[in-house]
Structure formats: structure tokens, C-alpha cells
Design a protein around this motif. Structure first.
Motif, short mmCIF file in Angstrom:
data_model
loop_
_atom_site.label_atom_id
_atom_site.label_comp_id
_atom_site.label_asym_id
_atom_site.label_seq_id
_atom_site.Cartn_x
_atom_site.Cartn_y
_atom_site.Cartn_z
N ARG A 51 2.28 9.62 10.33
CA ARG A 51 3.58 9.72 11.00
C ARG A 51 3.90 8.38 11.65
NH1 ARG A 51 7.26 13.57 12.93
NH2 ARG A 51 5.95 15.42 12.62
N HIS A 52 5.08 7.86 11.30
CA HIS A 52 5.51 6.57 11.85
C HIS A 52 5.80 6.67 13.35
CE1 HIS A 52 5.63 4.10 8.33
NE2 HIS A 52 6.51 4.86 7.69
N ILE A 53 5.90 5.52 13.97
CA ILE A 53 6.37 5.44 15.36
C ILE A 53 7.88 5.24 15.35
CG2 ILE A 53 6.30 4.09 17.49
CD1 ILE A 53 3.33 3.67 17.01
N GLN A 54 8.35 4.10 14.89
CA GLN A 54 9.80 3.88 14.80
C GLN A 54 10.36 4.78 13.69
OE1 GLN A 54 7.72 1.17 15.27
NE2 GLN A 54 8.36 0.92 17.40
N LEU B 287 2.24 0.81 13.21
CA LEU B 287 3.11 1.34 12.17
C LEU B 287 3.02 2.85 12.05
CD1 LEU B 287 2.54 -1.37 9.41
CD2 LEU B 287 4.57 -1.06 10.83
N SER B 288 1.99 3.45 12.67
CA SER B 288 1.87 4.91 12.59
C SER B 288 1.25 5.45 13.87
CB SER B 288 1.02 5.32 11.39
OG SER B 288 -0.31 4.91 11.54
N GLN B 289 1.57 6.71 14.15
CA GLN B 289 1.00 7.40 15.31
C GLN B 289 -0.34 8.05 14.95
OE1 GLN B 289 3.83 9.79 17.64
NE2 GLN B 289 5.40 9.23 16.16
N TRP B 290 -0.44 8.55 13.72
CA TRP B 290 -1.69 9.13 13.23
C TRP B 290 -1.76 8.94 11.72
CZ3 TRP B 290 -0.49 12.70 9.61
CH2 TRP B 290 0.64 13.50 9.77
N GLY B 291 -2.96 9.11 11.20
CA GLY B 291 -3.20 8.88 9.77
C GLY B 291 -4.10 7.68 9.60
N GLN B 292 -4.45 7.38 8.34
CA GLN B 292 -5.31 6.24 8.09
C GLN B 292 -4.61 4.94 8.48
OE1 GLN B 292 -4.30 6.05 3.35
NE2 GLN B 292 -6.04 4.89 4.03
N PRO B 293 -5.36 3.89 8.82
CA PRO B 293 -4.74 2.60 9.10
C PRO B 293 -3.93 2.11 7.89
CG PRO B 293 -7.05 2.58 9.74
CD PRO B 293 -6.83 3.85 8.97
N ALA B 294 -2.93 1.29 8.16
CA ALA B 294 -2.12 0.73 7.08
C ALA B 294 -3.02 0.01 6.09
CB ALA B 294 -1.09 -0.23 7.64
N THR B 295 -2.83 0.29 4.81
CA THR B 295 -3.71 -0.27 3.77
C THR B 295 -3.32 -1.71 3.43
OG1 THR B 295 -2.28 0.53 2.00
CG2 THR B 295 -4.02 2.02 2.78
N ALA B 296 -4.24 -2.41 2.78
CA ALA B 296 -3.96 -3.77 2.32
C ALA B 296 -2.84 -3.77 1.28
CB ALA B 296 -5.23 -4.40 1.76
N ASP B 297 -2.79 -2.72 0.47
CA ASP B 297 -1.71 -2.64 -0.52
C ASP B 297 -0.36 -2.53 0.16
OD1 ASP B 297 -0.87 -2.10 -3.48
OD2 ASP B 297 0.10 -0.52 -2.33
N PHE B 298 -0.26 -1.69 1.18
CA PHE B 298 1.01 -1.54 1.90
C PHE B 298 1.40 -2.83 2.61
CE2 PHE B 298 3.45 -0.59 5.72
CZ PHE B 298 4.51 0.14 5.20
N LEU B 299 0.44 -3.49 3.23
CA LEU B 299 0.72 -4.71 3.98
C LEU B 299 0.90 -5.93 3.09
CD1 LEU B 299 -1.86 -4.24 6.88
CD2 LEU B 299 0.62 -3.94 7.02
N GLY B 300 0.56 -5.82 1.80
CA GLY B 300 0.67 -6.95 0.89
C GLY B 300 -0.44 -7.95 1.02
N THR B 301 -1.58 -7.51 1.58
CA THR B 301 -2.71 -8.42 1.78
C THR B 301 -3.87 -8.15 0.83
OG1 THR B 301 -3.60 -6.97 3.51
CG2 THR B 301 -2.15 -8.76 4.21
N SER B 302 -3.67 -7.25 -0.13
CA SER B 302 -4.74 -6.95 -1.09
C SER B 302 -4.90 -8.11 -2.06
CB SER B 302 -4.41 -5.67 -1.86
OG SER B 302 -3.27 -5.86 -2.68
N PRO B 303 -6.06 -8.24 -2.72
CA PRO B 303 -6.28 -9.34 -3.67
C PRO B 303 -5.23 -9.41 -4.77
CG PRO B 303 -8.36 -8.26 -3.15
CD PRO B 303 -7.29 -7.44 -2.50
N ARG B 304 -4.70 -8.28 -5.21
CA ARG B 304 -3.71 -8.30 -6.29
C ARG B 304 -2.39 -8.95 -5.86
NH1 ARG B 304 -0.17 -3.60 -6.24
NH2 ARG B 304 0.05 -3.80 -8.51
N HIS B 305 -2.17 -9.01 -4.53
CA HIS B 305 -0.95 -9.64 -4.02
C HIS B 305 -1.19 -11.06 -3.52
CE1 HIS B 305 0.19 -5.26 -3.17
NE2 HIS B 305 1.05 -5.69 -4.07
N ALA B 306 -2.45 -11.45 -3.35
CA ALA B 306 -2.79 -12.66 -2.60
C ALA B 306 -2.15 -13.92 -3.18
CB ALA B 306 -4.31 -12.82 -2.53
#
Length: 377
Positions: A283-286, A327-346
Motif C-alpha cells: 500500500r502506497h503512502i502518497q 514509497l509504501s506503508q506495508w509490503g516488501q521493500p521497493a525492488t531493484a527492478d522497480f527502482l531501476g537499479t537492477s543489473p539489467r537496467h544499470a
């Protein structure tokens, strides 16, 4: 539970208003006030593959030709995604709905654009503009509504002592959810402040929440969640979100579904059919939406959401620090894929950063430092 976890989100909710002299989040005299987002446009080389994912995600097909695919939700609106066959995959732009043809005439007169007829398959009129980031923005009116499709009924819930379900089990089927409508689009821009002011001044949109990089509030916001101004009529917390970044690009779009079970079971169906999950459920905050993010076969990020905030025009913008954990109130932390920091995006991200730092835009070395802090916060 550790003491570091207790109260981890204290201060992250945008309950704090603007300081003196900060951006007001709305224009004093906009040209017009758009009523809603209408549709998004994409080019894709493989329409069959795009349609297969769309049906798994929860869209219905409104129009299919050799060169064009129109996708719709169950609500009686125009198609919310228009895909045309193209040599390469790309995001083409966004359309917003005006209240009347008169608004289009006024917009055309004030911007030097022209009012043009839309294709017969859509109906209505359009004014085509370009925002400061170079993104194509259409404002439309009089489009032909589609007949409503069967809606997905929310499941009855037993909540505390309030019992809506007795002697009946709960077995949500693992089938595609039903997309109801397009909720919002998020884009990144190297000219954030110019783009923000353009949407407020030209389309009459208003800011629900501002985010600023850690330690850089005095430099101004770097993301805004923007809604349509419909006066006393509540509207989505954000119809458009703008974020400062090293490139002008589409980030994601979000489509409403009926409830959490529809979102979760639909996600299981996507997973069973081999589609790439990006982040969720949470669940998002904003905006407060319950969310789940996926990538289509071409790499575009799309979101299922439900239970989002609805604001009227009386609420002033909130201000909060931009953090990954926020970015969220609960749930797993934001993933590298969502943030664009995964190796495939690097590799692509580094190339965009270097290009932005050498160019004349708002993304300078100070903003880069702030962005790196966001990813780690």
C-alpha cells in the motif's frame, strides 16, 4: 519487533504543508481545467504479443486491425490504451479529457495549436500539444463512449463482528482480473519545474503531494503527484505524476481493479503464465493505493491498483522527503527492478546519467547526489 522498525514511517506521510515561498501547487489562472486522463498511446512491433499480455492483465479489446489495437476497461469510457504497430517499442504520449469543445477552442487559441477531428473509431475532437519535456499531450472532447462491460464484483468480507458471509467459503478464482479504468501515468523529466508549471498553467491540474530529495528541500521539490481540479467533485489523488530524472521517459501507468482479491488473484494468473513481476503487493503512502506492479513483454511497467485516495479541490499540497522506504506503508521493500537499479537496467541508467550531467537541464550533480540517497533510504 526492533525499535528501528517501530514508527518507521513517522513523518513520511505528507501531513506537513508548504513553507513560506514554496511552490503553491496550482495556477492562479489556468487556460482550462481538464477533467480526467483519457488514454495512453504506444508503438509496438508485435500486436499479437501485446494483446495476449493485455488480456492476461485484465483489459478487453475494443478494436483490433492489422495496424492498431485499442484496449479498454469495463467502465463505459473510451479505450484507455491505444497501441499502433511500429518498427520499435516506444511510448507516444497521453490524452486528457476536456469538459467541452469550447475548452478545446480556447486552448487552441491561446497556444497556437488547432482543433482537429479524431479518427472515426474514437470520435470527437482533439488539440495536440507538446509539454516542456517533449512529450505529446492531447486534450480531447466528444469522444464516443463504449458500452459498459460486466464488472468484477468485490467479494463479501467478514470484518470484525460485521458478518457479510455465513456458511459460504471464500475462493477467489485465479483468473485475469478485470481492469476498470486508467487511473494515472507517471513520467520522468529532465525539466521537472518547467513541466510542472506547464501542466498547472495549461491544463489546470493541481498538486496533491510534493516530494523532495533527502536534505534538499531548500532546492525545491523533485516529484509531484498531480490531480485534476473538478471543484467539489472528488478525483484521483494523482492522474499524472512527474519526477525529475536524467531522461525524459515513461515510468509506469496504473489501472484500477475492484478489490484486493481481484488484484492478488489476477497477479497469480500473470505469474502462472510467466509474466515478469516488478513489485508488490503493498500500500502506497502518497495516494494510499494497494498496488501490484508488472512488466509487459516489451519492458513497460504497468500497475494494478485499488482503494486509492480521492481528493476535491480544497486540499492543499502535502510535502514529504523522497525515500525508497517511503514509497509504501506495508509490503516488501521497493525492488531493484522497480527502482531501476537492477543489473539489467544499470548500463542504460549510467548512460542516461552521464548524458544528463553534460546537458543543460535541471538534473545537475546536486540532484544526482540526492537521487542516489533516495535509492538507499
Amino acid at each position: 519487533m526492533s525499535s528501528n522498525t517501530i514508527g518507521a514511517h513517522t513523518g513520511l506521510h505528507s501531513a506537513v504543508g508548504a513553507r513560506k515561498g514554496e511552490h503553491p501547487g496550482r495556477s492562479r489562472n489556468p487556460l482550462i481545467k481538464v477533467a480526467d486522463v483519457a488514454w495512453l498511446e504506444f508503438d509496438k512491433p508485435d500486436l499479437a504479443r501485446a494483446e495476449a499480455f493485455a488480456h492476461a492483465f485484465g483489459f478487453s479489446t475494443a478494436l483490433r486491425t492489422d495496424t492498431e489495437l485499442h484496449l479498454r476497461g469495463s467502465d463505459p469510457d473510451a479505450s484507455c490504451v491505444l497501441i499502433r504497430r511500429g518498427a520499435q517499442t516506444r511510448f507516444r504520449g497521453v490524452a486528457f479529457t476536456a469538459d467541452s469543445d469550447a475548452d478545446l477552442v480556447r486552448l487552441a487559441d491561446k497556444t497556437g495549436a488547432r482543433v482537429a477531428a479524431l479518427p472515426e473509431s474514437i470520435g470527437g475532437l482533439s488539440v495536440q500539444l507538446t509539454d516542456p519535456s517533449g512529450m505529446r499531450v492531447q486534450v480531447v472532447s466528444g469522444t464516443r463512449p463504449l458500452r459498459p462491460l460486466p464488472a468484477q464484483t468485490p467479494l463479501p468480507l467478514n470484518i470484525g463482528s460485521h458478518l457479510d458471509r455465513i456458511n459460504v467459503t471464500q475462493r477467489p478464482p485465479r483468473v485475469p482480473t478485470t481492469v476498470q479504468r486508467l487511473g494515472h501515468v507517471v513520467v520522468q523529466t529532465t525539466k521537472y519545474r518547467a513541466a510542472l508549471d506547464w501542466y498547472l498553467d495549461t491544463l489546470g491540474m493541481i498538486v496533491s503531494d510534493f516530494l523532495f530529495y533527502p536534505g534538499q528541500r531548500d532546492r525545491g521539490p523533485t516529484m509531484s503527484f498531480i490531480r485534476c481540479d473538478r471543484g467539489t467533485v472528488p478525483t484521483d489523488h494523482h492522474t499524472l505524476a512527474l519526477a525529475l530524472g536524467p531522461a525524459n521517459r515513461y515510468v509506469h501507468s496504473a489501472f484500477q481493479v475492484s478489490d484486493l482479491d481481484a488484484l492478488a488473484a489476477g497477479g497469480e494468473y500473470l505469474k502462472d503464465h510467466g509474466y515478469q513481476h516488478s513489485w508488490g503487493i503493498g500500500r502506497h503512502i502518497q495516494g494510499s493505493q494497494i498496488f501490484d506492479y508488472w512488466r509487459d513483454p516489451d519492458g513497460f511497467m504497468v500497475e494494478h491498483f485499488t482503494d486509492g485516495d480521492m481528493f476535491d479541490s480544497t486540499l492543499e499540497p502535502g510535502w514529504a522527503e523522497f525515500t525508497a522506504s517511503g514509497l509504501s506503508q506495508w509490503g516488501q521493500p521497493a525492488t531493484a527492478d522497480f527502482l531501476g537499479t537492477s543489473p539489467r537496467h544499470a548500463r542504460g541508467e549510467v548512460r542516461e546519467l552521464l548524458t544528463a550531467l553534460r546537458s543543460n537541464n535541471e538534473f545537475d550533480i546536486h540532484r544526482l547526489i540526492g537521487l542516489l540517497k533516495v535509492a538507499k533510504s
